[in-house]
Design an enzyme around this catalytic site. Structure first.
Site, short mmCIF file in Angstrom:
data_model
loop_
_atom_site.label_atom_id
_atom_site.label_comp_id
_atom_site.label_asym_id
_atom_site.label_seq_id
_atom_site.Cartn_x
_atom_site.Cartn_y
_atom_site.Cartn_z
N ARG A 294 -15.33 -5.26 2.08
CA ARG A 294 -14.45 -4.76 3.16
C ARG A 294 -13.72 -3.50 2.71
O ARG A 294 -13.22 -3.40 1.60
CB ARG A 294 -13.45 -5.85 3.52
CG ARG A 294 -12.47 -5.48 4.64
CD ARG A 294 -11.17 -4.94 4.12
NE ARG A 294 -10.16 -4.80 5.17
CZ ARG A 294 -9.00 -4.19 4.99
NH1 ARG A 294 -8.68 -3.66 3.84
NH2 ARG A 294 -8.14 -4.11 5.99
N VAL A 295 -13.67 -2.54 3.59
CA VAL A 295 -12.89 -1.31 3.35
C VAL A 295 -11.91 -1.18 4.50
O VAL A 295 -12.26 -1.39 5.66
CB VAL A 295 -13.83 -0.08 3.28
CG1 VAL A 295 -13.04 1.21 3.31
CG2 VAL A 295 -14.69 -0.14 2.02
N GLY A 296 -10.67 -0.83 4.17
CA GLY A 296 -9.64 -0.70 5.20
C GLY A 296 -9.43 0.75 5.64
O GLY A 296 -10.30 1.60 5.47
N ASP A 297 -8.28 0.99 6.18
CA ASP A 297 -7.95 2.34 6.69
C ASP A 297 -7.58 3.31 5.58
O ASP A 297 -7.71 4.53 5.74
CB ASP A 297 -6.75 2.23 7.65
CG ASP A 297 -5.53 1.67 6.92
OD1 ASP A 297 -5.63 0.57 6.33
OD2 ASP A 297 -4.47 2.34 6.90
N THR B 200 0.31 2.19 6.93
CA THR B 200 0.15 0.95 6.18
C THR B 200 0.12 -0.19 7.20
O THR B 200 0.57 -0.02 8.33
CB THR B 200 1.27 0.78 5.12
OG1 THR B 200 1.15 -0.49 4.49
CG2 THR B 200 2.65 0.90 5.71
N GLY B 201 -0.44 -1.31 6.80
CA GLY B 201 -0.57 -2.41 7.75
C GLY B 201 -2.02 -2.85 7.84
O GLY B 201 -2.83 -2.53 6.97
N GLY C 254 -5.47 -2.73 8.28
CA GLY C 254 -6.35 -1.57 8.32
C GLY C 254 -7.26 -1.53 9.53
O GLY C 254 -7.47 -0.47 10.13
N THR D 103 0.87 -1.19 0.00
CA THR D 103 0.00 0.00 0.00
C THR D 103 0.89 1.23 0.00
O THR D 103 1.82 1.31 0.81
CB THR D 103 -0.85 0.03 1.29
OG1 THR D 103 -1.82 -1.00 1.20
CG2 THR D 103 -1.54 1.37 1.48
#
Ligand code: SD4
Length: 344
Positions: free
Chosen positions: A231-234, A254-255, A257, A203
């Protein structure tokens, strides 16, 4: 009398100096480079930084630099950014991105399919709509209305291979637990692209300081590999994957989320800098917040923060070892390895 006054003034300033030094030492090291300056997550950030640098060295805006920069990664066949990225567990690539400028303007897209440059759509959301965030089919509809081409939904060869491998290993039971932790890449759900561990993250979060002293940031990803559909991350969430405050500094994450969202990570880092922490110390404090919040649930996850203050001091910190970031300035073009909680 005069001598006594001088003595008192001198000792007051002396103790102020001492306090200042103690504070700086406690806050941990940060490196300072002159503007312009661009930083981005992971080794792949080197190429992205070059495109950003072209904008910055010509005197351009940090905002333009962070858009142009990450477009390079969106164009490349990266496991974790753009349409070449790993799909969700149903086999669809869904993209998340956001962008923020020096005036608090921001735009974001999430769960966007078949559009090559989500970062540019995020910028259009920021500049052409009254909203901050568009998702899914609405984001795609907006992109197409803005002239973005609807690309094929076919997976890249690498993504197809990777998806097949994942299906065989996981039997569709679970989304990948963690795509960031280089140290733990051989677990049953580790979605390595070529089984060599080099392709399980990337990312890109980018932050830049331009010659006018303004900050901007961008973040773009295909998200956690083999995530659940929807799904949505950070990464598209302002305050989690990215935050910019021109009076203080900027941070990109990053990582995993879910764990970055839990602590509104990037905003937290900027707030720590506002309260006097150096960029590295601010990143470390945010990682520490998650550690104390999650205790033994910290498991195999990875989270990483990269930050810069408004003067060009920068630093990073991650939960586990393995996080790298790329720096470009007048003096250097370099990959740094961040310190981590588990190095301590
Ligand atoms: C996410 N933070 O979607 C992203 C994943 C990531 O390198 O950073 N990948 O959770």
């Amino acid at each position: 009398m005069l001598d006594r006054r001088r003595f008192l003034l001198g000792s007051t300033l002396g103790s102020l100096g001492l306090l200042w030094n103690q504070k700086s030492a406690a806050m941990g090291p940060s490196k300072k480079l002159d503007a312009p300056l661009v930083l981005s997550t992971w080794d792949a950030g080197l190429d992205a930084n070059r495109a950003a640098w072209d904008v910055l060295k010509a005197g351009g805006r940090a905002l333009d630099a962070v858009e142009k920069g990450v477009m390079v990664t969106e164009d490349s066949l990266n496991c974790c950014v753009g349409l070449g990225g790993n799909p969700d567990r149903d086999g669809f690539v869904t993209l998340d991105a956001c962008i923020m400028d020096e005036q608090g303007n921001c735009g974001s897209v999430a769960y966007l399919e078949r559009i090559k440059h989500p970062i540019s759509v995020a910028r259009r959301v920021m500049e052409k709509t009254p909203h901050v965030m568009l998702v899914g089919s609405g984001a795609q509809q907006f992109a197409v209305s803005e002239g973005f081409k609807l690309e094929s939904a076919e997976l890249s060869d690498d993504a197809q291979r990777s998806y097949k491998q994942w299906l065989e290993r996981s039997h569709y039971q679970s989304p990948a637990k963690n795509i960031e932790n280089k140290q733990n890449q051989h677990g049953p759900f580790a979605p390595t692209r070529l089984d060599d561990g080099q392709w399980n993250h990337d990312t890109i979060g980018m932050i830049a300081l331009d010659q006018q002293g303004n900050l901007s940031g961008s973040c773009t990803t295909s998200g956690a590999g083999f995530k659940m559909r929807g799904r949505v991350g950070d990464s598209p969430l302002i305050g989690s994957g990215l935050y910019v405050d021109n009076e203080v500094g900027a941070c990109a994450a990053t990582g995993q989320g879910e764990d970055i969202i839990r602590i509104a990570g990037s905003h937290l880092v900027v707030e720590f800098m506002r309260n006097g922490a150096t960029p590295e110390e601010a990143c470390k404090k945010a990682v520490g917040r998650l550690v104390s919040m999650r205790k033994n649930k910290i498991g195999d996850i990875q989270i990483c923060f990269l930050a810069m203050d408004r003067t060009g001091s920068f630093g990073a910190f991650s939960l586990r070892p393995g996080f790298t970031y790329a720096v470009r300035s007048r003096n250097e073009e370099k990959i740094y390895k961040s310190k981590s909680w588990f190095d301590q």
